[in-house]
Design a protein around this motif. Sequence first.
Motif, PDB file in Angstrom:
ATOM      1  N   HIS A 131     -20.796 -22.918 -28.026  1.00 39.65           N
ATOM      2  CA  HIS A 131     -21.110 -21.489 -27.981  1.00 39.65           C
ATOM      3  C   HIS A 131     -22.364 -21.238 -27.143  1.00 39.65           C
ATOM      4  O   HIS A 131     -22.381 -20.336 -26.288  1.00 39.65           O
ATOM      5  N   ILE A 132     -23.394 -22.045 -27.368  1.00 39.23           N
ATOM      6  CA  ILE A 132     -24.658 -21.873 -26.649  1.00 39.23           C
ATOM      7  C   ILE A 132     -24.522 -22.323 -25.196  1.00 39.23           C
ATOM      8  O   ILE A 132     -24.923 -21.612 -24.263  1.00 39.23           O
ATOM      9  N   ASN A 133     -23.946 -23.495 -24.974  1.00 39.90           N
ATOM     10  CA  ASN A 133     -23.858 -24.046 -23.613  1.00 39.90           C
ATOM     11  C   ASN A 133     -22.968 -23.214 -22.705  1.00 39.90           C
ATOM     12  O   ASN A 133     -23.225 -23.100 -21.494  1.00 39.90           O
ATOM     13  N   ASP A 134     -21.898 -22.633 -23.272  1.00 37.00           N
ATOM     14  CA  ASP A 134     -20.982 -21.819 -22.475  1.00 37.00           C
ATOM     15  C   ASP A 134     -21.387 -20.346 -22.450  1.00 37.00           C
ATOM     16  O   ASP A 134     -20.733 -19.533 -21.804  1.00 37.00           O
ATOM     17  N   ASN A 135     -22.457 -20.009 -23.183  1.00 34.86           N
ATOM     18  CA  ASN A 135     -22.940 -18.630 -23.267  1.00 34.86           C
ATOM     19  C   ASN A 135     -21.824 -17.671 -23.703  1.00 34.86           C
ATOM     20  O   ASN A 135     -21.619 -16.603 -23.121  1.00 34.86           O
ATOM     21  N   ASN A 136     -21.080 -18.087 -24.729  1.00 31.37           N
ATOM     22  CA  ASN A 136     -20.007 -17.242 -25.245  1.00 31.37           C
ATOM     23  C   ASN A 136     -20.572 -16.092 -26.073  1.00 31.37           C
ATOM     24  O   ASN A 136     -21.604 -16.224 -26.727  1.00 31.37           O
ATOM     25  N   ASP A 137     -19.864 -14.984 -26.066  1.00 34.39           N
ATOM     26  CA  ASP A 137     -20.177 -13.892 -26.995  1.00 34.39           C
ATOM     27  C   ASP A 137     -19.608 -14.196 -28.368  1.00 34.39           C
ATOM     28  O   ASP A 137     -20.213 -13.861 -29.389  1.00 34.39           O
ATOM     29  N   VAL A 138     -18.438 -14.816 -28.377  1.00 38.21           N
ATOM     30  CA  VAL A 138     -17.829 -15.272 -29.634  1.00 38.21           C
ATOM     31  C   VAL A 138     -17.030 -16.537 -29.353  1.00 38.21           C
ATOM     32  O   VAL A 138     -16.394 -16.672 -28.305  1.00 38.21           O
ATOM     33  N   THR A 139     -17.117 -17.466 -30.279  1.00 43.40           N
ATOM     34  CA  THR A 139     -16.345 -18.700 -30.226  1.00 43.40           C
ATOM     35  C   THR A 139     -15.524 -18.785 -31.505  1.00 43.40           C
ATOM     36  O   THR A 139     -16.046 -18.527 -32.594  1.00 43.40           O
ATOM     37  N   ILE A 140     -14.258 -19.120 -31.373  1.00 43.77           N
ATOM     38  CA  ILE A 140     -13.389 -19.244 -32.539  1.00 43.77           C
ATOM     39  C   ILE A 140     -12.808 -20.650 -32.606  1.00 43.77           C
ATOM     40  O   ILE A 140     -12.845 -21.393 -31.626  1.00 43.77           O
ATOM     41  N   LEU A 141     -12.290 -20.993 -33.768  1.00 45.16           N
ATOM     42  CA  LEU A 141     -11.546 -22.239 -33.933  1.00 45.16           C
ATOM     43  C   LEU A 141     -10.055 -21.916 -33.975  1.00 45.16           C
ATOM     44  O   LEU A 141      -9.622 -21.008 -34.691  1.00 45.16           O
ATOM     45  N   SER A 142      -9.282 -22.656 -33.220  1.00 43.37           N
ATOM     46  CA  SER A 142      -7.825 -22.544 -33.277  1.00 43.37           C
ATOM     47  C   SER A 142      -7.244 -23.949 -33.342  1.00 43.37           C
ATOM     48  O   SER A 142      -7.958 -24.944 -33.227  1.00 43.37           O
ATOM     49  N   ALA A 143      -5.937 -24.022 -33.522  1.00 43.30           N
ATOM     50  CA  ALA A 143      -5.271 -25.330 -33.570  1.00 43.30           C
ATOM     51  C   ALA A 143      -3.809 -25.147 -33.184  1.00 43.30           C
ATOM     52  O   ALA A 143      -3.238 -24.057 -33.330  1.00 43.30           O
ATOM     53  N   ILE A 144      -3.220 -26.233 -32.694  1.00 40.75           N
ATOM     54  CA  ILE A 144      -1.797 -26.236 -32.359  1.00 40.75           C
ATOM     55  C   ILE A 144      -1.036 -26.705 -33.595  1.00 40.75           C
ATOM     56  O   ILE A 144      -1.188 -27.843 -34.037  1.00 40.75           O
ATOM     57  N   PHE A 145      -0.237 -25.819 -34.147  1.00 43.43           N
ATOM     58  CA  PHE A 145       0.508 -26.104 -35.372  1.00 43.43           C
ATOM     59  C   PHE A 145       1.917 -26.543 -34.994  1.00 43.43           C
ATOM     60  O   PHE A 145       2.831 -25.728 -34.872  1.00 43.43           O
ATOM     61  N   ASN A 146       2.093 -27.841 -34.806  1.00 45.96           N
ATOM     62  CA  ASN A 146       3.403 -28.365 -34.424  1.00 45.96           C
ATOM     63  C   ASN A 146       4.282 -28.671 -35.631  1.00 45.96           C
ATOM     64  O   ASN A 146       5.512 -28.573 -35.551  1.00 45.96           O
ATOM     65  N   ASP A 147       3.683 -29.052 -36.738  1.00 47.89           N
ATOM     66  CA  ASP A 147       4.456 -29.546 -37.873  1.00 47.89           C
ATOM     67  C   ASP A 147       4.747 -28.485 -38.929  1.00 47.89           C
ATOM     68  O   ASP A 147       5.724 -28.580 -39.662  1.00 47.89           O
ATOM     69  N   LYS A 148       3.896 -27.485 -39.016  1.00 42.94           N
ATOM     70  CA  LYS A 148       4.006 -26.500 -40.091  1.00 42.94           C
ATOM     71  C   LYS A 148       3.398 -25.206 -39.585  1.00 42.94           C
ATOM     72  O   LYS A 148       2.318 -25.212 -39.002  1.00 42.94           O
ATOM     73  N   ILE A 149       4.088 -24.093 -39.795  1.00 41.52           N
ATOM     74  CA  ILE A 149       3.592 -22.803 -39.319  1.00 41.52           C
ATOM     75  C   ILE A 149       3.137 -21.966 -40.509  1.00 41.52           C
ATOM     76  O   ILE A 149       3.834 -21.848 -41.514  1.00 41.52           O
ATOM     77  N   PHE A 150       1.933 -21.400 -40.380  1.00 38.92           N
ATOM     78  CA  PHE A 150       1.393 -20.506 -41.385  1.00 38.92           C
ATOM     79  C   PHE A 150       1.386 -19.079 -40.833  1.00 38.92           C
ATOM     80  O   PHE A 150       1.441 -18.892 -39.610  1.00 38.92           O
ATOM     81  N   PRO A 151       1.279 -18.069 -41.688  1.00 43.78           N
ATOM     82  CA  PRO A 151       1.303 -16.678 -41.210  1.00 43.78           C
ATOM     83  C   PRO A 151      -0.040 -16.235 -40.647  1.00 43.78           C
ATOM     84  O   PRO A 151      -0.642 -15.255 -41.096  1.00 43.78           O
ATOM     85  N   TYR A 152      -0.527 -16.968 -39.642  1.00 43.33           N
ATOM     86  CA  TYR A 152      -1.830 -16.693 -39.051  1.00 43.33           C
ATOM     87  C   TYR A 152      -1.662 -15.957 -37.728  1.00 43.33           C
ATOM     88  O   TYR A 152      -0.575 -15.922 -37.137  1.00 43.33           O
ATOM     89  N   ALA A 153      -2.777 -15.419 -37.238  1.00 41.56           N
ATOM     90  CA  ALA A 153      -2.770 -14.754 -35.941  1.00 41.56           C
ATOM     91  C   ALA A 153      -2.469 -15.754 -34.831  1.00 41.56           C
ATOM     92  O   ALA A 153      -2.832 -16.927 -34.911  1.00 41.56           O
ATOM     93  N   ARG A 154      -1.769 -15.264 -33.797  1.00 43.33           N
ATOM     94  CA  ARG A 154      -1.455 -16.082 -32.626  1.00 43.33           C
ATOM     95  C   ARG A 154      -2.506 -15.862 -31.541  1.00 43.33           C
ATOM     96  O   ARG A 154      -2.994 -14.743 -31.359  1.00 43.33           O
ATOM     97  N   VAL A 155      -2.831 -16.942 -30.846  1.00 44.86           N
ATOM     98  CA  VAL A 155      -3.764 -16.882 -29.721  1.00 44.86           C
ATOM     99  C   VAL A 155      -2.943 -16.767 -28.443  1.00 44.86           C
ATOM    100  O   VAL A 155      -2.189 -17.685 -28.104  1.00 44.86           O
ATOM    101  N   ILE A 156      -3.077 -15.639 -27.751  1.00 45.02           N
ATOM    102  CA  ILE A 156      -2.284 -15.373 -26.551  1.00 45.02           C
ATOM    103  C   ILE A 156      -3.155 -15.633 -25.325  1.00 45.02           C
ATOM    104  O   ILE A 156      -4.260 -15.099 -25.205  1.00 45.02           O
ATOM    105  N   ARG A 157      -2.655 -16.473 -24.416  1.00 42.69           N
ATOM    106  CA  ARG A 157      -3.407 -16.833 -23.211  1.00 42.69           C
ATOM    107  C   ARG A 157      -2.662 -16.363 -21.957  1.00 42.69           C
ATOM    108  O   ARG A 157      -1.422 -16.263 -21.951  1.00 42.69           O
TER     109      ARG A 157
END
Length: 243
Positions: free
Chosen positions: A119-145
């Motif tokens: 966060h500091i080195n990249d001078n981000n305004d916000v940094t989030i954690l995401s993950a690739i869910f290959n084995d099990k899907i939860f009802p979470y928000a999707r990250v669109i790129r």
Amino acid sequence: MNQNNCLAIILAAGKGTRMGEEIPKPLVSVYNKPIMSWIIDSFKASNTDIAIVINPKFESLFNQYKDVAKFIHQENQLGTGHAVMQASNIIQDYDYVFVFVGDSPFIKSEMISKMLSHHINDNNDVTILSAIFNDKIFPYARVIRDSNGQINKIVEEIDADNNEIQINELFGSHYLFKSKILFDYLSRLKENPKTGEIYFTDILNDLLADGKKLNSIIVDDWRRVVGLNTKEDIEWAESQKMI
């Protein structure tokens, strides 16, 4: 105040109805310790100040944390955005503010430190954690790129279209903000017209619309970002032997 000038806001005012318990969900045990204790230990090891947003009528149940955290009261449970708003008066005392849900116990201090350094080195305004869910899907928000791999939208599962719902990069509601950005954008959050609640995830799309810098750290093991909502979730988590 800690040397990194960081605050962690942990959201813990939920009732835990789906757990079938009379106590708040973050106080339900996993691996023989309250879910939230694992998160608090990670932030303590990362030298981060801690504030816990709680329902004041349950404050006595949180007394085990009174020496390590400041309590923030959310009198009415009007959504996650409303919960973070209750901490507005202390956000500006820090340079960086984490916002974590109180039901996600498996993020270690090393990941918190990595999140901060990126966060500091990249001078981000916000940094989030995401993950690739290959084995099990939860009802979470999707990250669109976009085609360049840059995040251009965060969409809740309930609002995702047929293409978006297929995306397996999921966001588990773990954030790190520049404190001024968080303070400024909290006031822009609005009630959802369907539910009357204020959802904190809306802040990300407001930031993106204004061209602010949002990046994600993709966690190698998706199980680390999972939140526990039911007794079945706890049984599943303990079967994974992640502690």
